[in-house]
Design an enzyme around this catalytic site. Structure first.
Site, PDB file in Angstrom:
ATOM      1  N   GLY A 187       0.925  -1.067   0.005  1.00 60.66           N
ATOM      2  CA  GLY A 187       0.072   0.059  -0.160  1.00 60.66           C
ATOM      3  C   GLY A 187       0.768   1.186   0.081  1.00 60.66           C
ATOM      4  N   GLY A 189       3.164   2.272  -2.133  1.00 62.27           N
ATOM      5  CA  GLY A 189       3.724   2.580  -3.687  1.00 62.27           C
ATOM      6  C   GLY A 189       2.717   3.708  -4.279  1.00 62.27           C
ATOM      7  N   CYS A 192      -0.019   3.098  -6.198  1.00 66.83           N
ATOM      8  CA  CYS A 192      -0.989   2.108  -5.633  1.00 66.83           C
ATOM      9  C   CYS A 192      -2.179   2.485  -4.929  1.00 66.83           C
ATOM     10  CB  CYS A 192      -0.112   1.448  -4.633  1.00 66.83           C
ATOM     11  SG  CYS A 192      -0.855   0.569  -3.356  1.00 66.83           S
TER      12      CYS A 192
HETATM   13  P1  5GP Z   1       6.940   3.421  -5.561  1.00 59.92           P
HETATM   14  O1  5GP Z   1       8.389   3.232  -5.737  1.00 59.92           O
HETATM   15  O2  5GP Z   1       6.219   3.846  -6.807  1.00 59.92           O
HETATM   16  O3  5GP Z   1       6.674   4.307  -4.504  1.00 59.92           O
HETATM   17  O4  5GP Z   1       6.578   1.928  -5.349  1.00 59.92           O
HETATM   18  C1  5GP Z   1       6.769   0.767  -6.196  1.00 59.92           C
HETATM   19  C2  5GP Z   1       6.033  -0.208  -5.828  1.00 59.92           C
HETATM   20  O5  5GP Z   1       4.906  -0.504  -5.677  1.00 59.92           O
HETATM   21  C3  5GP Z   1       6.440  -1.733  -6.336  1.00 59.92           C
HETATM   22  O6  5GP Z   1       7.775  -2.230  -6.130  1.00 59.92           O
HETATM   23  C4  5GP Z   1       5.128  -2.551  -5.809  1.00 59.92           C
HETATM   24  O7  5GP Z   1       5.547  -3.382  -4.604  1.00 59.92           O
HETATM   25  C5  5GP Z   1       4.254  -1.582  -5.666  1.00 59.92           C
HETATM   26  N1  5GP Z   1       2.999  -1.600  -6.748  1.00 59.92           N
HETATM   27  C6  5GP Z   1       3.357  -1.770  -8.074  1.00 59.92           C
HETATM   28  N2  5GP Z   1       2.184  -1.589  -8.950  1.00 59.92           N
HETATM   29  C7  5GP Z   1       1.252  -1.955  -7.934  1.00 59.92           C
HETATM   30  C8  5GP Z   1      -0.399  -1.804  -7.912  1.00 59.92           C
HETATM   31  O8  5GP Z   1      -0.828  -1.690  -8.995  1.00 59.92           O
HETATM   32  N3  5GP Z   1      -0.759  -1.637  -6.863  1.00 59.92           N
HETATM   33  C9  5GP Z   1      -0.103  -1.803  -5.497  1.00 59.92           C
HETATM   34  N4  5GP Z   1      -0.921  -1.883  -4.319  1.00 59.92           N
HETATM   35  N5  5GP Z   1       1.173  -1.763  -5.419  1.00 59.92           N
HETATM   36  C10 5GP Z   1       1.709  -1.870  -6.607  1.00 59.92           C
END
Ligand code: 5GP
Length: 369
Positions: A187, A189, A192
């Site tokens: 949660g 990301g 996300c």
């Molecule tokens: P960021 O670095 O962009 O904050 O987060 C990347 C992470 O978000 C990814 O490694 C993965 O764990 C998570 N993530 C990627 N796509 C999704 C999605 O569609 N839904 C959710 N809940 N998490 C995601």
């Protein structure tokens, strides 16, 4: 009876690392950013524990290659074919880029086919079974996840296996019977929607502390995945005892990321020859792997029992990935000089973490040029 735990769980924006006198470190150049990782199931790897997310937009060859060349770790998303990965390995060999720290991703579906695929990579492209596998699922709490993990460990006893995602310490020990690295974060990301759609998630700071404590007690490692907004958050994760950090959004605006680049035109207040000056801004597409967009692209659409737990975004274009990677290495080295840590391994030993009400001064942020 349902209870609300009284202690507030903390996120990156709730804390800072307090500078303090430590050992004599006069320059950022004196900081050792490489770390030797001795994994629970026997393998050893060396590098700077920063990963790109195994998402279609940033788990691509161009991003992975740059991270590997910088001595970091890299993942590839799960939608590449054996042949495509084979060609990539060949390219790395030709350019003298080590892929010892490259993780190939599989999901929880079609496990026999995935095992076949990994074995084919081994036989056709000399990708030894001692290489690295990331088993990725948005929710590693479902019983099937443990079964798949156990099976992959059985088939690839000498591999480094990273498994997740989870968001509580209780499940770590069970997973570490088979995995080397637990990927923590649900949660957090930037693309996300899980917290909005399900109400579930755990703030990263408290999660890292909880999981690292348990994992390290049995020589396991953890990767803090998601929620990195600034390089300072990577520093915080290391200070909190995370062994690895994974980021998606931080790399998604770069030239190397796979999302399409688009331009938009904005009318400014400046007037020349009686006309408003038009400014062009560039954006890159970034989408969550559970977004409707990703489901349409890779899974033939949303099935009727699912809701989309990811966003599709157009984020500001940030230019060359090398610049972001230099910000990361420079930021971590600088953090080490503020707390007197000679290496990344020392960061958690040297850091004093303080809870704060106001992390950053953002007053002129919107005037950035
Ligand atoms: P960021 O670095 O962009 O904050 O987060 C990347 C992470 O978000 C990814 O490694 C993965 O764990 C998570 N993530 C990627 N796509 C999704 C999605 O569609 N839904 C959710 N809940 N998490 C995601």
């Amino acid at each position: 009876m349902t209870q609300v735990l009284p202690e507030a769980y903390l996120d990156y924006s709730d804390i800072l690392i307090k500078p303090k006198i430590g050992i004599n470190l006069n320059s950022r150049k004196d900081v050792n950013l490489q770390r030797i990782f001795k994994f629970k199931h026997g393998q050893i790897r060396t590098g700077l524990g920063v990963f790109n997310a195994n998402m279609a937009t940033v788990g691509n060859f161009d991003v992975a290659k740059k991270l590997l060349a910088k001595g970091m770790f890299a993942t590839l998303h799960k939608h590449y074919s054996v042949e495509e990965i084979g060609r990539f390995l060949e390219q790395c060999r030709n350019e003298n880029i080590s892929f010892d720290n490259l993780f190939v991703t599989i999901g929880l579906k079609n496990t026999d086919e995935e095992i076949q695929k990994l074995k084919e990579m081994e036989s056709k492209y000399n990708w030894k079974s001692s290489r690295n596998i990331c088993i990725d699922a948005p929710n590693f709490y479902i019983p099937k996840a443990l079964n798949v993990l156990a099976k992959i460990r059985q088939e690839f006893p000498d591999s480094v296996i990273m498994a997740g995602n989870i968001a509580s310490g209780d499940i770590c020990l069970k997973l570490l019977d088979y995995a080397d690295i637990i990927k923590c974060g649900i949660g957090s990301g930037s693309a996300c929607l899980t917290r909005k759609q399900t109400g579930c998630g755990t703030p990263m700071v408290s999660l890292i502390l909880e999981c690292a404590d348990i994992a390290h007690s049995v020589n396991g490692h953890i990767c803090a995945d998601g929620g990195i907004v600034d390089v300072g958050d990577i520093c915080k994760a290391f200070c909190l005892n995370a062994d690895f950090v994974m980021a998606g959004g931080m790399f998604a605006g770069t030239d190397e990321a796979a999302g399409e680049r688009t331009e938009k035109h904005f009318e400014t207040n400046e007037i020349v020859d009686g006309k408003h000056v038009i400014q062009t801004k560039y954006f890159k597409q970034y989408y969550g792997m559970s977004s409707e967009y990703a489901n349409n692209k890779f899974a033939g659409g949303m099935c009727d029992y699912k809701t989309s737990e990811g966003r599709e975004l157009l984020i500001p274009y940030t230019g060359a990935l090398d610049k972001v990677l230099q910000d990361i290495t420079g930021g971590i080295a600088s953090c080490c000089t503020y707390i007197g840590a000679a290496s990344i391994k020392h960061m958690s030993k040297c850091a004093t973490i303080i809870q704060v009400n106001n992390q950053l001064n953002r007053i002129f942020e919107k005037y950035s040029v």
